[in-house]
Scaffold this active site. Structure first.
Site, PDB file in Angstrom:
ATOM      1  N   ARG A 116      -8.728   3.017  16.862  1.00 35.62           N
ATOM      2  CA  ARG A 116      -7.704   2.245  17.571  1.00 35.62           C
ATOM      3  C   ARG A 116      -6.849   1.462  16.573  1.00 35.62           C
ATOM      4  O   ARG A 116      -5.658   1.262  16.779  1.00 35.62           O
ATOM      5  CB  ARG A 116      -8.347   1.279  18.581  1.00 35.62           C
ATOM      6  N   ASP A 161     -15.461  -4.977  17.784  1.00 35.97           N
ATOM      7  CA  ASP A 161     -15.602  -4.854  19.238  1.00 35.97           C
ATOM      8  C   ASP A 161     -15.998  -6.225  19.789  1.00 35.97           C
ATOM      9  O   ASP A 161     -17.103  -6.718  19.515  1.00 35.97           O
ATOM     10  CB  ASP A 161     -16.669  -3.805  19.553  1.00 35.97           C
ATOM     11  N   ASN A 209      -5.607 -12.821  22.688  1.00 36.90           N
ATOM     12  CA  ASN A 209      -4.952 -11.980  23.686  1.00 36.90           C
ATOM     13  C   ASN A 209      -5.880 -10.936  24.310  1.00 36.90           C
ATOM     14  O   ASN A 209      -5.727 -10.583  25.474  1.00 36.90           O
ATOM     15  CB  ASN A 209      -3.762 -11.282  23.010  1.00 36.90           C
ATOM     16  N   TYR A 245     -13.430 -11.908  36.743  1.00 35.52           N
ATOM     17  CA  TYR A 245     -12.243 -11.978  35.864  1.00 35.52           C
ATOM     18  C   TYR A 245     -11.560 -13.348  36.029  1.00 35.52           C
ATOM     19  O   TYR A 245     -11.211 -14.001  35.041  1.00 35.52           O
ATOM     20  CB  TYR A 245     -11.276 -10.852  36.237  1.00 35.52           C
ATOM     21  N   LYS A 282     -10.696 -16.304  33.182  1.00 38.29           N
ATOM     22  CA  LYS A 282      -9.336 -16.758  32.858  1.00 38.29           C
ATOM     23  C   LYS A 282      -9.202 -18.265  33.074  1.00 38.29           C
ATOM     24  O   LYS A 282      -8.371 -18.914  32.439  1.00 38.29           O
ATOM     25  CB  LYS A 282      -8.308 -15.958  33.671  1.00 38.29           C
ATOM     26  N   VAL A 319       2.189  -7.817  34.729  1.00 38.56           N
ATOM     27  CA  VAL A 319       3.134  -6.956  34.010  1.00 38.56           C
ATOM     28  C   VAL A 319       2.546  -5.563  33.753  1.00 38.56           C
ATOM     29  O   VAL A 319       1.323  -5.383  33.676  1.00 38.56           O
ATOM     30  CB  VAL A 319       3.551  -7.612  32.666  1.00 38.56           C
ATOM     31  N   THR A 326       1.237  -3.165  31.862  1.00 38.38           N
ATOM     32  CA  THR A 326       0.476  -2.683  30.707  1.00 38.38           C
ATOM     33  C   THR A 326      -0.634  -1.785  31.235  1.00 38.38           C
ATOM     34  O   THR A 326      -0.748  -1.571  32.442  1.00 38.38           O
ATOM     35  CB  THR A 326      -0.164  -3.875  29.974  1.00 38.38           C
TER      36      THR A 326
END
Ligand SMILES: NC(=O)c1ccc[n+]([C@@H]2O[C@H](COP(=O)([O-])OP(=O)(O)OC[C@H]3O[C@@H](n4cnc5c(N)ncnc54)[C@H](OP(=O)(O)O)[C@@H]3O)[C@@H](O)[C@H]2O)c1
Length: 235
Positions: free
Chosen positions: A36, A54, A80, A133, A137, A164, A166
């Protein structure tokens, strides 16, 4: 300025990296593995370097912090990397514990930016070992606020990028992709007084509505204590 961006092989991290390089800044990329990482270097022309690790693996995350420290001290770190459609253990590790660990172990930058989400509004601030999740956050917003309190010389803020398109957001996401990374870029490098603040939650460069329980110092301290207990590393 010298900036490190976690999870910059794709999505908002990659776009923020490109924008910062275009402005003349030095950017060190991060990817989960060498393959990656090669793809990231191919896609982001002009990056200073690329580090792998990772974030689902605490040992790899600790090693990543060490590798990052070989570059000295970054001016800004954008936390991020994140996951959405996965189990609670990966969410805990990647979304909450990895930014905590990198924050604790990397040389302290002047600016810290954490990618939160509007979904934090339905998160629970009380600690759970099996977070959703939304919980994770809310955790990073609370982390930013705790650091703003504990580290007065540092600008620590959280960002809701909007929904957005992605890999995470999906092709049908309704919000503007460019607006989704520009706030992080602005917080990382701008001398605009609006960006030189700490403990704030931003959406599109403006302070935005957030869960006020994130301001609760005892809940912030509980979060830090649980992260320390689970990682063996204190802030
Ligand atoms: N997109 C949205 O609508 C939205 C909304 C609110 C908040 N956010 C937040 O914005 C941030 C960026 O999201 P995005 O939309 O750009 O998502 P994305 O396109 O899925 O990118 C996430 C990045 O994190 C990396 N990553 C995930 N797990 C990792 C791990 N275990 N180790 C190392 N790297 C890992 C990914 O690597 P790979 O590419 O190798 O998987 C990728 O580079 C996230 O924190 C997300 O929660 C996004």
């Amino acid at each position: 300025m010298k900036i490190f961006i976690s999870g910059s092989a794709d999505g908002l991290g990659l776009l923020a990296a490109k924008a910062l390089i275009k402005q003349g800044h030095e950017v060190v990329l991060h990817a989960r593995n060498a393959q990656r990482g090669e793809q990231a270097l191919h896609r982001v022309t002009g990056a200073k370097d690329m580090l792998t690790g990772d974030l689902a693996d605490p040992d790899e995350t600790k090693a990543l912090a060490e590798k990052a420290n070989a570059f000295g001290t970054f001016d800004a770190v954008i936390h991020n990397a994140g996951m959405y459609r996965t189990g609670a253990q990966q969410l805990l590790q990647v979304n909450t514990l990895a930014p905590y660990l990198l924050t604790a172990l990397m040389n302290r930058p002047r600016r810290l930016i954490y990618l939160s989400s509007g979904m934090h509004l339905s998160g629970h601030p009380e600690w759970t070992n099996s977070p959703s999740y939304s919980d994770t956050k809310l955790h990073v917003l609370m982390l930013a606020k705790a650091l703003a309190r504990k580290w007065p010389g540092v600008y620590a803020n959280a960002v809701d990028p909007g929904w957005v398109p992605t890999k995470m957001g999906g092709a049908g996401a309704p919000d503007d992709l460019a607006q989704g990374y520009q706030t992080q870029v602005w917080l990382a490098v701008s001398d605009d007084p609006g960006a030189l603040v700490s403990g704030q939650y931003f959406h599109h460069r403006k302070p935005a509505h957030y869960n006020r329980l994130a301001d609760d110092v005892s809940l912030q301290d509980q979060l830090l204590a649980e992260c320390a207990r689970l990682t063996g590393v204190s802030i």
